[in-house]
Structure formats: structure tokens, C-alpha cells
Design an enzyme around this catalytic site. Structure first.
Site, PDB file in Angstrom:
ATOM      1  N   ASP A  29       0.815  -1.289  -0.316  1.00 15.52           N
ATOM      2  CA  ASP A  29      -0.061  -0.258   0.072  1.00 15.52           C
ATOM      3  C   ASP A  29       0.780   1.509  -0.045  1.00 15.52           C
ATOM      4  OD1 ASP A  29      -2.388  -1.761  -0.020  1.00 15.52           O
ATOM      5  OD2 ASP A  29      -2.770  -0.706   1.591  1.00 15.52           O
ATOM      6  N   ARG A  69       0.440   5.186  17.438  1.00 18.17           N
ATOM      7  CA  ARG A  69       0.147   6.323  16.261  1.00 18.17           C
ATOM      8  C   ARG A  69       0.425   7.637  16.153  1.00 18.17           C
ATOM      9  NH1 ARG A  69       1.164   2.179  13.720  1.00 18.17           N
ATOM     10  NH2 ARG A  69      -0.697   1.048  12.290  1.00 18.17           N
ATOM     11  N   ASP A 123      -6.777   3.696  12.678  1.00 16.16           N
ATOM     12  CA  ASP A 123      -5.902   4.666  12.028  1.00 16.16           C
ATOM     13  C   ASP A 123      -5.455   6.191  11.639  1.00 16.16           C
ATOM     14  OD1 ASP A 123      -4.148   2.770  13.504  1.00 16.16           O
ATOM     15  OD2 ASP A 123      -3.731   2.038  12.004  1.00 16.16           O
ATOM     16  N   SER A 163      -3.055  -9.654   8.255  1.00  9.73           N
ATOM     17  CA  SER A 163      -2.790  -8.377   7.896  1.00  9.73           C
ATOM     18  C   SER A 163      -1.702  -8.324   9.374  1.00  9.73           C
ATOM     19  CB  SER A 163      -3.099  -7.155   7.515  1.00  9.73           C
ATOM     20  OG  SER A 163      -4.281  -6.774   8.568  1.00  9.73           O
TER      21      SER A 163
END
Length: 411
Positions: free
Chosen positions: A15, A95, A124, A180
Site C-alpha cells: 500500500d 500512532r 488509524d 494483515s
């Protein structure tokens, strides 16, 4: 005129590699790739070369592990944060640190925008952008997955793989992927793919290869292992008598927890954006630290202070989960938490055995537990007169008796 500069949160996966190239073409901009080393280990291998090969004009790979442990993980554990009774917030707490460093790089490089590869369905995107809003409201945020033109060009992974092959982007990916992963110093998470079926048994022996940080409890040693954690003002400062930094504490506890199959969680959680999602987590060191810290508090923290702090845990955990780390309300709660931890000092002994963290001893120079008062035998201190409980109970029962009498009259 100089080209616009964009700082991209870059992992090196499919990505963000495609996004790097797409941003460069779409915005005719210089792309500065940034990767935060927060404990991904071998996932960082070859990232700099890959970013340059994909078109980055500059690459930052910053070791933020100590800052992550000291300024993010430890304060969160002092607060006793646990989201929906199970999740130790491993992805959530990383994050704001990543976004904070992105903003710092953007300032240093004169960039006008930051970009991320978070999808429009997840948490996120909110965490990155709320942090940016708190620290740098003037910097633009680009979220390609929320841009219609990007989604039209890449409706699925097959199109992204084809694009990568066409442009010589060095990524390893296939059109099918079973799940993932997201890894850092605190945990590793697994979601999507086969895990989207909540009936799928992620603990089955056939899925043993999915796990990275821990053995299964069934495979853990048959003999228990004892470990002692020393705390000062609510932070673990030593393990088995050896002084350690916060980073060293996390690394050592991950090793111990992983060896004994500790810290696996499989849950369906409520995302901030409104949907439920299923996640499987490994948090071996964090689970040991969380348990030890709570045990230390039980011996050293005033009852009313503990209950007040505990009443704020759901709110605090939601603030972290939803991306409000730098919000004034989180900072205000943290100030109370810091005050509450002043006397959380002493040693906790734990027994680690086949997925379990078992209390095996507590001691503290500032313990609030007095065996002479708590004893069932004669109290040598005369600090507690059992007869005093009669009036105490009578006063607390008064309103209950009045309510009962009123109810009886109304019948």
C-alpha cells in the site's frame, strides 16, 4: 519554483509503496518517506533502499523505541488503560508518536503536507489526523484511500500489484493474503482475511504459524518461572534485581511472556468509525507489566485515589483508542494519574506458567497494608475497635430503611 514536499508514513509494504509513487505523480511533489522504528525488528530490513527505488527524495528511519516505551507505553500503563476489558492498545498508542514525528520532519523539511496509508474504514486515519490537528493545524493531511480518484484506480489488491509491477516497485505481495499484521514493541496485531469470520478458531493448532511473539500455552514450558519486577512511582525500573530502561523492560518482558505463552487475546471490538472488527493480539510483555503494576497498586495506593483513577479508565482507554492522545482531556487525566502513582513503589513477584500470570508475593517500603490491623487475631495497635462498626452500619443503613418503609406504605 521548488516542488511541494510531502512527508509519507512509509512501511515498505504494498500500500505505502504504491502510495509513494502515486503521490509523486499526482502532486508532482518531492516525497519524503518516514519510517518509525518502534520495534518492528526484521520488517525494517532494506526499507531505505526500497523507498529510494520507489521514488522517495529523502528517507528517515528513526529509532523511537525508547521514546515509545518511556513517554507513551509507561504513562498509559500507569493509567491502567484497557479498552473494552481486553485490548492493551498496542496499535493505538503507537500512532500519536508516529504522527508527532511526521509533523517534526515536515517542519524541518519545509513540507506542506503529510500523508498516510490508513484506509477510510479504520481507526488509524483518525489517530494520525487528530494528532496532526493538535500539533500542526496548518499542515495539510493527504489520505489517498479517501480520495475517489485513488480508489477508482485501485479498487483492489490486484490493481495495486499490477501498478507496482508496471512501475518497477520492489514489493513482495500476492493477490491473496490470509491476514494483515501490525507489529511494535508493545504487541503484534492480526486482522482481516480469514480472521473476518468470528467463528474461525485462531487458537487452533493448524494456525500456530500465524503467531510471532509467543508460543501457544500448550507448547509453553511445563515448569513455572518466577520473575520479580521493581517499581518506582508507578514505573517498572528493574527486573530480577537488574536496573533497566523502559525499552529494556519491555524487551525483557516480551521475551519472558512469549516463552510462557502469555498475552494472547482474540476479540471483537468497536471501532471509533462505527463498525465492529475482529482482532487477534499478542502482548506478552505488556500483559505481565499490566498485571504487576495492578498488584503493586493494590498494596500501595489509597483506596479513594484508586477508585477515582479506576473510574477514569474507560474514558482514558477510549481517548487512546480513538486518537485523542494530545487532547487536553487526556493530558488532564494523565496529570491525575501521575499524582496517583507517587507511592506505587516496591517489588512484585510473579509466577509465569502456560499463559498465566500468577501473583506470588508483594512488598513495599510504603505499603498501606498493616497486618496488625488486618489480622483476625487480637489487634496489638488498638487502631480498630470492632464495636465502632455498629454505628457505621446503622448510619449507612438509614436511607435503605427509609426507602423500604416508604415502599411498604405505597403497597
Amino acid at each position: 519554483m521548488a516542488k511541494e514536499k510531502i512527508v509519507l508514513a512509509y512501511s515498505g509494504g504494498l500500500d505505502t509503496s504504491v502510495i509513494l509513487k502515486w503521490l509523486k505523480e499526482t502532486y508532482d511533489a518531492e516525497i519524503i518517506a518516514f519510517t518509525a522504528d518502534i520495534g518492528q525488528k526484521e520488517e525494517l530490513d532494506g526499507l531505505e533502499e526500497k523507498a529510494f527505488a520507489t521514488g522517495a527524495s529523502k528517507v528517515y528511519i528513526d529509532d523511537l523505541r525508547e521514546e515509545f516505551a518511556r513517554d507513551f507505553i509507561f504513562p498509559m500503563f500507569q493509567a491502567g488503560a484497557l479498552y473494552e476489558g481486553q485490548y492493551l492498545l498496542g496499535t493505538s498508542i503507537a500512532r500519536p508518536l508516529i504522527a508527532k514525528r511526521m509533523v517534526e520532519i515536515a517542519r524541518a523539511e519545509g513540507a506542506t503536507a503529510i500523508a498516510h496509508g490508513a484506509t477510510g474504514k479504520g481507526n488509524d486515519q483518525v489517530r494520525f489526523e487528530l494528532t496532526a490537528a493538535s500539533l500542526a493545524p496548518d499542515i495539510k493531511v493527504i489520505a489517498p484511500w479517501r480520495i475517489e480518484a485513488f480508489r477508482e484506480q485501485f479498487p483492489g489488491r490486484a490493481e495495486m500489484i499490477a501498478y507496482a509491477e508496471k512501475h518497477g516497485i520492489p514489493v513482495k505481495a500476492t493477490a491473496s493474503k490470509p491476514y494483515s499484521m501490525d507489529r511494535n514493541l508493545l504487541h503484534i496485531s492480526f486482522e482481516s482475511g480469514m480472521l473476518e469470520d468470528p467463528w474461525f478458531d485462531a487458537s487452533a493448532e493448524s494456525n500456530r504459524d500465524m503467531y510471532v511473539l509467543s508460543v501457544s500455552p500448550e507448547e509453553a514450558p511445563d515448569e513455572p518461572e518466577y520473575v520479580e519486577l521493581e517499581f518506582e512511582a508507578g514505573n517498572c525500573v528493574a527486573i530480577n534485581g537488574e536496573r533497566m530502561t523502559p525499552l529494556q523492560v519491555m524487551e525483557k518482558l516480551n521475551e519472558l511472556g512469549g516463552k510462557h505463552g502469555i498475552g494472547r487475546v482474540d476479540m471483537v471490538e468497536n471501532r471509533f468509525v462505527g463498525m465492529k472488527s475482529r482482532g487477534v493480539y499478542e502482548t506478552p510483555g505488556g500483559t505481565i507489566l499490566f498485571t504487576a503494576h495492578r498488584k503493586m497498586e493494590s498494596l500501595t495506593m489509597d483506596r479513594e485515589v484508586m477508585h477515582l483513577r479506576d473510574s477514569l479508565i474507560p474514558k482514558y482507554a477510549s481517548l487512546v483508542y480513538n486518537g485523542f492522545w494530545f487532547a487536553p482531556e487526556r493530558l488532564a487525566i494523565q496529570a491525575l494519574v501521575t499524582e496517583s502513582q507517587k507511592n506505587v513503589t516496591g517489588t512484585v513477584r510473579l509466577k509465569l506458567y502456560k499463559g498465566n500470570v500468577i501473583a506470588a508475593g508483594l512488598k513495599s517500603p510504603v505499603s498501606l497494608y498493616n497486618p496488625d490491623i488486618a489480622t483476625m487475631e487480637a489487634d496489638p495497635t488498638q487502631a480498630y475497635d470492632q464495636g465502632d462498626a455498629t454505628g457505621f452500619i446503622r448510619l449507612n443503613a438509614l436511607r435503605l430503611k427509609v426507602a423500604a418503609a416508604a415502599q411498604a406504605k405505597s403497597r
